[in-house]
Scaffold this motif. Structure first.
Motif, PDB file in Angstrom:
ATOM      1  N   ASP A  81      26.785   7.508  34.170  1.00 37.34           N
ATOM      2  CA  ASP A  81      26.788   8.791  33.477  1.00 37.34           C
ATOM      3  C   ASP A  81      25.927   8.697  32.205  1.00 37.34           C
ATOM      4  OD1 ASP A  81      27.348  11.197  32.321  1.00 37.34           O
ATOM      5  OD2 ASP A  81      29.378  10.650  31.668  1.00 37.34           O
ATOM      6  N   PRO A  82      24.878   9.520  32.108  1.00 37.72           N
ATOM      7  CA  PRO A  82      23.995   9.444  30.940  1.00 37.72           C
ATOM      8  C   PRO A  82      24.721   9.641  29.608  1.00 37.72           C
ATOM      9  CG  PRO A  82      23.028  10.858  32.619  1.00 37.72           C
ATOM     10  CD  PRO A  82      24.412  10.533  33.065  1.00 37.72           C
ATOM     11  N   ARG A  83      25.688  10.572  29.611  1.00 38.64           N
ATOM     12  CA  ARG A  83      26.406  10.836  28.354  1.00 38.64           C
ATOM     13  C   ARG A  83      27.196   9.601  27.916  1.00 38.64           C
ATOM     14  NH1 ARG A  83      26.835  16.259  26.769  1.00 38.64           N
ATOM     15  NH2 ARG A  83      25.993  17.701  28.303  1.00 38.64           N
ATOM     16  N   MET A  84      27.798   8.917  28.904  1.00 46.20           N
ATOM     17  CA  MET A  84      28.585   7.725  28.589  1.00 46.20           C
ATOM     18  C   MET A  84      27.682   6.638  27.984  1.00 46.20           C
ATOM     19  SD  MET A  84      29.232   4.452  29.842  1.00 46.20           S
ATOM     20  CE  MET A  84      28.820   4.402  31.563  1.00 46.20           C
ATOM     21  N   LEU A  85      26.490   6.497  28.576  1.00 48.41           N
ATOM     22  CA  LEU A  85      25.570   5.465  28.081  1.00 48.41           C
ATOM     23  C   LEU A  85      25.051   5.813  26.679  1.00 48.41           C
ATOM     24  CD1 LEU A  85      23.515   4.686  31.321  1.00 48.41           C
ATOM     25  CD2 LEU A  85      25.195   3.227  30.205  1.00 48.41           C
TER      26      LEU A  85
ATOM     27  N   LEU B  84      24.703   7.302  20.416  1.00 50.55           N
ATOM     28  CA  LEU B  84      23.877   8.510  20.337  1.00 50.55           C
ATOM     29  C   LEU B  84      24.617   9.738  20.864  1.00 50.55           C
ATOM     30  CD1 LEU B  84      20.385   7.153  21.516  1.00 50.55           C
ATOM     31  CD2 LEU B  84      21.042   7.802  19.205  1.00 50.55           C
ATOM     32  N   GLU B  85      25.944   9.699  20.812  1.00 48.17           N
ATOM     33  CA  GLU B  85      26.711  10.815  21.383  1.00 48.17           C
ATOM     34  C   GLU B  85      26.441  12.139  20.658  1.00 48.17           C
ATOM     35  OE1 GLU B  85      27.870   8.138  19.982  1.00 48.17           O
ATOM     36  OE2 GLU B  85      29.755   8.404  18.916  1.00 48.17           O
ATOM     37  N   ASP B  86      26.074  12.033  19.374  1.00 45.71           N
ATOM     38  CA  ASP B  86      25.816  13.279  18.630  1.00 45.71           C
ATOM     39  C   ASP B  86      24.381  13.774  18.798  1.00 45.71           C
ATOM     40  OD1 ASP B  86      28.396  13.259  17.684  1.00 45.71           O
ATOM     41  OD2 ASP B  86      27.878  12.025  15.934  1.00 45.71           O
ATOM     42  N   ALA B  87      23.562  12.975  19.486  1.00 48.94           N
ATOM     43  CA  ALA B  87      22.146  13.345  19.616  1.00 48.94           C
ATOM     44  C   ALA B  87      21.771  13.648  21.068  1.00 48.94           C
ATOM     45  CB  ALA B  87      21.273  12.213  19.079  1.00 48.94           C
ATOM     46  N   VAL B  88      22.782  13.917  21.872  1.00 47.81           N
ATOM     47  CA  VAL B  88      22.555  14.132  23.308  1.00 47.81           C
ATOM     48  C   VAL B  88      21.547  15.250  23.560  1.00 47.81           C
ATOM     49  CG1 VAL B  88      23.719  15.047  25.358  1.00 47.81           C
ATOM     50  CG2 VAL B  88      24.757  13.192  24.080  1.00 47.81           C
TER      51      VAL B  88
ATOM     52  N   ARG C 171      17.644   2.559  20.580  1.00 42.50           N
ATOM     53  CA  ARG C 171      18.937   2.618  21.277  1.00 42.50           C
ATOM     54  C   ARG C 171      18.831   3.469  22.536  1.00 42.50           C
ATOM     55  NH1 ARG C 171      22.946   4.769  17.060  1.00 42.50           N
ATOM     56  NH2 ARG C 171      21.137   5.264  15.791  1.00 42.50           N
ATOM     57  N   PHE C 172      18.011   4.520  22.446  1.00 42.65           N
ATOM     58  CA  PHE C 172      17.854   5.403  23.600  1.00 42.65           C
ATOM     59  C   PHE C 172      17.241   4.647  24.786  1.00 42.65           C
ATOM     60  CE2 PHE C 172      14.851   7.856  26.084  1.00 42.65           C
ATOM     61  CZ  PHE C 172      15.729   8.706  26.736  1.00 42.65           C
ATOM     62  N   VAL C 173      16.165   3.887  24.521  1.00 39.85           N
ATOM     63  CA  VAL C 173      15.532   3.184  25.647  1.00 39.85           C
ATOM     64  C   VAL C 173      16.459   2.121  26.222  1.00 39.85           C
ATOM     65  CG1 VAL C 173      13.119   3.625  25.039  1.00 39.85           C
ATOM     66  CG2 VAL C 173      14.222   1.605  24.152  1.00 39.85           C
ATOM     67  N   MET C 174      17.315   1.588  25.355  1.00 36.98           N
ATOM     68  CA  MET C 174      18.282   0.616  25.870  1.00 36.98           C
ATOM     69  C   MET C 174      19.278   1.304  26.801  1.00 36.98           C
ATOM     70  SD  MET C 174      20.615  -2.166  24.014  1.00 36.98           S
ATOM     71  CE  MET C 174      19.270  -3.309  24.129  1.00 36.98           C
ATOM     72  N   ALA C 175      19.767   2.464  26.368  1.00 36.78           N
ATOM     73  CA  ALA C 175      20.713   3.211  27.212  1.00 36.78           C
ATOM     74  C   ALA C 175      20.043   3.589  28.530  1.00 36.78           C
ATOM     75  CB  ALA C 175      21.180   4.464  26.471  1.00 36.78           C
ATOM     76  N   ARG C 176      18.804   4.014  28.458  1.00 36.81           N
ATOM     77  CA  ARG C 176      18.090   4.425  29.675  1.00 36.81           C
ATOM     78  C   ARG C 176      17.933   3.252  30.639  1.00 36.81           C
ATOM     79  NH1 ARG C 176      12.153   6.220  28.660  1.00 36.81           N
ATOM     80  NH2 ARG C 176      11.956   3.970  28.586  1.00 36.81           N
TER      81      ARG C 176
END
Lengths: 342, 284
Positions: free
Chosen positions: B110-114, B120-124, B138-143
């Motif tokens: 789930d993208p939101r979970m990552l 980055l939950e506030d920057a979705v 952090r975004f590229v790590m989550a991706r």
């Protein structure tokens, strides 16, 4: 692959939309339409004159006259005038040792031009003596329907092709350069996504923009007199080809600045068929190999249906084949460039 | 999980190699760190392993697939977090994630979970173009975690992050490690290497100088040292002395007996000290 292609398309469409591509396309279409409506006159260009003179008479009488295209037969006059709404033809033959003149026009209105021609011929044929040749003139109307086509409307295919091929080429190359700049291609390369759908989706975005632009311009200038089905049949391969050019530029250059010279040369080359279109007497064989030649005549057949639809199908197939080859070459070059820029 | 033999790569094709005969192995579930200064060849090795650079010489196998035989399916199994934070700037974080997830043939997380996982939950819904460098990192790590990769490649994962965010990201990496993910990590930060890696490879001028666990490297190459601060002629002086060295040990004893000692700290050599000792240059 299809699912990924659609997802890539959605993403590219969103990117294009947020980079104002849709706005740019609509604004350009409206601008071009305004140019046709308010800047170009209804009838402006000096008409072309095609002339056949029987060999027994010789051509010397019109030597040095500008704007005259000499042809070898009456049939050739008809062939040339088929593609030139704003033109006249004159054939002079020797029958019973007396010249017989046939004047070809595109509508009933011979007008001032026809009278001038008659006067010129009377003088030329009588070698200075005033002889009444009235009875030896014949007027043939070739395409009565052309009288409804305004000069400005004949310009529409050029602008539609410019918009679909040129702007598509420019916007798509910018899209690729932005991706390169943000190194997005590296993230894509380490995903299961294929390069074909990655590039094809961008071409699809340009295709949609091209259809929107072509529809707007045609609706404004020709209303429902145009055949929209045929317009789309020729516009789809045209936009695909234009997108292929954008991919080509995006593959061989690193950024927009470095591509400018290539872009300008390409645009000049692609616009050459416009000269032939506006002045049909200038149609060397090589110009017919430039894809925009096929596009312009194909679009003309669709937006001005008087010309018949044969050009649409034939030209659509030719441009599509050229587009596929170009896409293949661009894909290969892009893949090679990816390794270099990684 | 990763097997590399005599890997060579030259950007200029002029006989000089930026990766010069590297061989190593990463076992399943292991975290291997490539530690070296900028330009040492760390990222080049990683780019070859993830298929961004073509294989020139040598052999490399990742998860049973030879690098030169990579096909699109292979990329369902790996994740790559780039040092250069690449993303579509005009799309939001969520739009970027959803698009990227759609490229995989395997179930994705789930993208939101990552995004929440990396803080980055506030920057979705924020456009990625408006992200700070740390947020992009952090975004590229989550991706890179979307497809729950079996092999996770991290290129300078903590570069440019503030201490708090760094700690959070380190925790994320540790969590992934605990789930059995094999991690290949490049860094020039010895603390990152020491904290996260089971083994580290020192790489310099395209060659692996040494490869071992941080502990073994310290045992083998590092010496226990003492830092002594003392007063002499009204001035504070500091000396760093190795306990394993007889001459230094005598000097410690002499200072303790004859000087007015202010502080004594014992310590061990850092990976950077060892790197300097082995290569003659620092990690920066």
């Amino acid at each position: 692959m299809f699912k990924r292609l659609i997802n890539n398309f959605k993403k590219d469409w969103l990117r294009g939309y947020r980079h104002f591509y849709l706005l740019i396309t609509i604004a350009t279409a409206l601008l071009f339409s305004a140019f046709l409506l308010f800047v170009l006159p209804d009838d402006y260009s000096s008409p072309g004159l095609y002339q056949y003179v029987a060999p027994e008479i010789g051509e010397s009488m019109f030597e040095g006259e500008e704007g005259i295209t000499f042809v070898d037969s009456k049939d050739e006059i008809k062939e040339m005038m088929k593609d030139d709404a704003n033109s006249y033809g004159v054939a002079i033959e020797l029958i019973d040792n007396a010249p017989v003149v046939t004047i070809y026009t595109q509508s009933n209105a011979e007008g001032e031009f026809g009278q001038t021609i008659k006067m010129m011929l009377s003088r030329a044929l009588s070698s200075g003596e005033e002889i009444d040749y009235t009875e030896r003139y014949e007027s043939v109307v070739l395409h009565e329907e052309f009288k409804d086509v305004k000069y400005k409307e004949t310009f529409l295919p050029v602008l539609i092709v410019m918009d679909s091929a040129m702007i598509g080429m420019f916007l798509l190359s910018v899209m690729l350069f932005t991706e390169k700049d943000h190194k997005m291609h590296t993230a894509y390369m380490v995903s299961p996504g294929g390069l074909t759908e990655h590039l094809l989706s961008k071409s699809m975005v340009m295709l949609v923009l091209s259809l929107i632009s072509g529809t707007i311009m045609t609706l404004i200038i020709r209303g429902f007199d145009a055949n929209f089905l045929y317009l789309y049949i020729i516009l789809i391969p045209s936009a695909f080809f234009g997108g292929g050019l954008g991919l080509f530029l995006g593959s061989i250059f690193k950024n927009v600045q470095k591509s400018m010279l290539g872009l300008i040369f390409l645009m000049i080359g692609l616009m050459l068929p416009t000269v032939s279109y506006m002045f049909p007497s200038f149609s060397p064989m090589w110009i017919k190999f430039i894809p925009t030649y096929q596009m312009i005549y194909g679009v003309r057949a669709a937006v001005i249906p008087l010309y018949g639809f044969d050009d649409v199908w034939r030209n659509a197939v030719i441009v599509l084949a050229e587009g596929i080859v170009l896409f293949g070459i661009s894909r290969f070059l892009y893949q090679r460039a990816l390794y270099k820029n990684s | 999980m990763i097997n590399v033999k005599d890997l060579k790569f030259s950007y200029r094709h002029d006989g000089t190699y930026q990766v010069d005969g590297i061989s190593f192995e990463v076992k399943e579930g292991e975290t291997l760190g490539f530690l070296g200064p900028n330009g040492a060849g760390k990222s080049t090795v990683q780019k070859i392993l993830i298929g961004l650079l073509p294989m020139q010489e040598g052999e490399a196998i990742v998860d049973g697939v030879a690098v030169k035989d990579y096909n699109s399916k292979f990329f369902n199994k790996i994740g790559v977090s780039f040092e250069f934070p690449n993303a579509y700037k005009k799309l939001s974080a969520l739009e970027n994630m959803e698009y990227y997830a759609s490229l995989f043939d395997v179930p994705t997380q789930d993208p939101r979970m990552l995004l929440k996982l990396v803080g980055l939950e506030d920057a979705v819904d924020k456009k990625v173009g408006d992200f700070s460098k740390g947020m992009l990192q952090r975004f590229v790590m989550a991706r890179s975690m979307l497809n729950k990769p079996e092999v996770w490649f991290l290129d300078e994962p903590l570069s440019g992050l503030d201490p708090q965010t760094s700690q959070n990201i380190k925790n994320v990496i540790k969590q992934e490690k605990e789930t059995g993910t094999t991690i290949f990590l490049t860094t020039h930060d010895m603390h990152v290497a020491e904290e996260l890696c089971d083994r580290v490879a020192f790489i310099e001028s395209g060659k692996i100088i040494v490869i071992d666990s941080p502990r073994n490297l310290k045992l083998k190459y590092g010496e226990k040292v003492v830092n002594i601060e003392y007063k002499e002629s009204g001035k504070t002086k500091t000396e760093k002395l190795a306990l394993g060295n007889e001459k230094d040990a005598d000097r410690v004893s002499e200072i303790l007996k004859t000087k007015e000692v202010e502080t004594v700290h014992s310590g061990e050599a850092t990976l950077e000290d060892i790197f300097i000792e082995l290569t003659g240059r620092g990690l920066k």
